[in-house]
Design an enzyme around this catalytic site. Sequence first.
Site, PDB file in Angstrom:
ATOM      1  CB  CYS A 181      -0.915   0.013   1.222  1.00 31.25           C
ATOM      2  SG  CYS A 181      -2.020  -1.397   1.356  1.00 31.25           S
ATOM      3  N   GLY A 225      -0.698   0.779  -5.003  1.00 33.56           N
ATOM      4  CA  GLY A 225      -2.022   0.246  -4.736  1.00 33.56           C
ATOM      5  C   GLY A 225      -3.043   0.772  -5.713  1.00 33.56           C
ATOM      6  CG  ASN A 256       2.848  -0.328   2.976  1.00 37.56           C
ATOM      7  OD1 ASN A 256       2.369  -1.327   2.448  1.00 37.56           O
ATOM      8  ND2 ASN A 256       4.061   0.110   2.684  1.00 37.56           N
ATOM      9  N   GLY A 257       1.443  -2.768   5.112  1.00 33.19           N
ATOM     10  CA  GLY A 257       2.095  -3.923   5.697  1.00 33.19           C
ATOM     11  C   GLY A 257       1.100  -5.021   6.005  1.00 33.19           C
ATOM     12  CE1 TYR A 317       6.472  -5.566 -10.736  1.00 35.24           C
ATOM     13  CE2 TYR A 317       5.411  -5.660  -8.599  1.00 35.24           C
ATOM     14  CZ  TYR A 317       5.331  -5.630  -9.973  1.00 35.24           C
ATOM     15  OH  TYR A 317       4.095  -5.649 -10.581  1.00 35.24           O
ATOM     16  CB  THR A 371       9.938  -2.863 -12.684  1.00 39.12           C
ATOM     17  OG1 THR A 371       8.519  -2.724 -12.694  1.00 39.12           O
ATOM     18  CG2 THR A 371      10.468  -2.465 -11.346  1.00 39.12           C
ATOM     19  CG  ASP A 428       9.958  -9.240 -15.917  1.00 33.32           C
ATOM     20  OD1 ASP A 428       9.929  -8.036 -15.565  1.00 33.32           O
ATOM     21  OD2 ASP A 428       8.939  -9.929 -16.037  1.00 33.32           O
ATOM     22  CG  ASP A 429      10.292  -6.869 -12.118  1.00 32.86           C
ATOM     23  OD1 ASP A 429       9.755  -7.788 -11.479  1.00 32.86           O
ATOM     24  OD2 ASP A 429       9.658  -6.133 -12.897  1.00 32.86           O
TER      25      ASP A 429
END
Length: 505
Positions: free
Chosen positions: A2, A28, A101-102, A257, A304, A366-367
């Site tokens: 988030c 998000g 966030n978490g 990422y 990314t 790619d990442d």
Amino acid sequence: MCGIVGIVANEPVNQALYDALTVLQHRGQDAAGIMTCEGHRLYLRKNSGLVRDVFHTRHMRRLRGNIGIGHVRYPTAGCETSAEAQPFYVNSPYGISLAHNGNLINAAELKEELFREDFRHINTDSDSEVLLNVFAHELQQRGKVHIEPADVFAAVRGVHRRCRGAYAAVAMIIGFGILAFRDPRGIRPLVVGRRQSGMRTEYMVASESVALDVLGYELIRDVAPGEAVVIDLEGRMYQEQCADAPEYAGCLFEFVYLARPDSIIDDVSVYKARLRMGEALAAKIRRQWPDFEDIDVVIPIPDTSRTAALQMATVLGLKYREGFIKNRYIGRTFIMPGQQQRKRSVRQKLNAIDLEFRDKNVLLVDDSIVRGTTSQQIIQMARDAGARRVYFASAAPPVRYPNVYGIDMPSADELIAHGRSEEQVARAIGADRLVFQDLADLVAAVQRGNERLTRFDASVFDGVYVTGGVTDDYLRGLMARRNDSAKANRREQDAEEVIELYNNA
């Protein structure tokens, strides 16, 4: 995953919060919310959807006040209801709102404890509401009509004692100000910044420094693991370490990422860390792939991986080309519910430029590789565009374990590298050759930006969960909630409930 933001300013903060959430939208895309305060009145707007779709002019006009917090959300357990959009609010004590966030790994036990011992009811399945009520209860225990920063810091110490997991949070307390705090290991990022407005300093906290940059705030520093920062209504800032044994153990996947490349996390430039990832991957290719010269072109999978891919191509002396054009109106795919939707979205999201593939040996970069669904389809797109051979490189090591700290990665049995060797993964995604970053090289790429960072949360790569307490039973429960069939069942039940409500209306 988030994004959070909080602002104490000399002028209305509604537009600034909106702009900050727009910058943090990559963190998000499921829901967004803003809560502001004017005097002793709170104003809230939150709903499912992108920031631009949740907030219209009529909503912005109602968000009055010079102090406020905001949130953008990806759901951590596949839930997509607007009822779980943030910020959350409790009226006791004082009136507190919170955005988080978490993910708390002991949320179920805390929920039971809050009901039986603290006499608090949790109305959603969100661990963020649990975190808010734990903090509210700890603050209420101070038993004071008018609180001071010391009371808030004591409450945060109580949160650290009771909560286990990852949490970067911002809270707004009516009549007092804004609080920002970070878990004792600093798993999720959080920064604080300031700018001058006349004779007064305005403050802002956010998940990433890029939000400060866009709004003209100077980055002061990261909120340290276990630390709490208070900004009162007069624009004074206080800070205190509230954890007994804090240590840096930030999430490596933020650098791979999640974060924007123009952000700085824990004094490490995300952009430079990704450059170093490309250098390390190039060095591994030189060691293990002596005939890499048969690669005609290096092509990143946007967006990314561009930084690492460009640096890798430069170090190896190979051509770098943009071979895929991205439709920017399609969301990230590894979090999307259901394999069919993911398969459709990859074709909608990317289109190959045939000229860059035809009759060439291409190295796609790619990442990371999570489910493998996207990688498999992109490799097939390259072949359909005329590539002779398709090699694949991942800037991250194999993702073999689920994330429990706030990223809605799938359950372990849906991760393509879980229980497979690198050769087996290569066959599964259809690559002629596959190269993964070594974990030690990834750690070094990030650590070189800040030698004080001696430990990281690399659990998706090595299965070591830095908080402890992640049992087999917990992981089995997580798998039951996160796998595609469970999510499909929840969506079907939600639809049935809506139909039932409509029919009974």
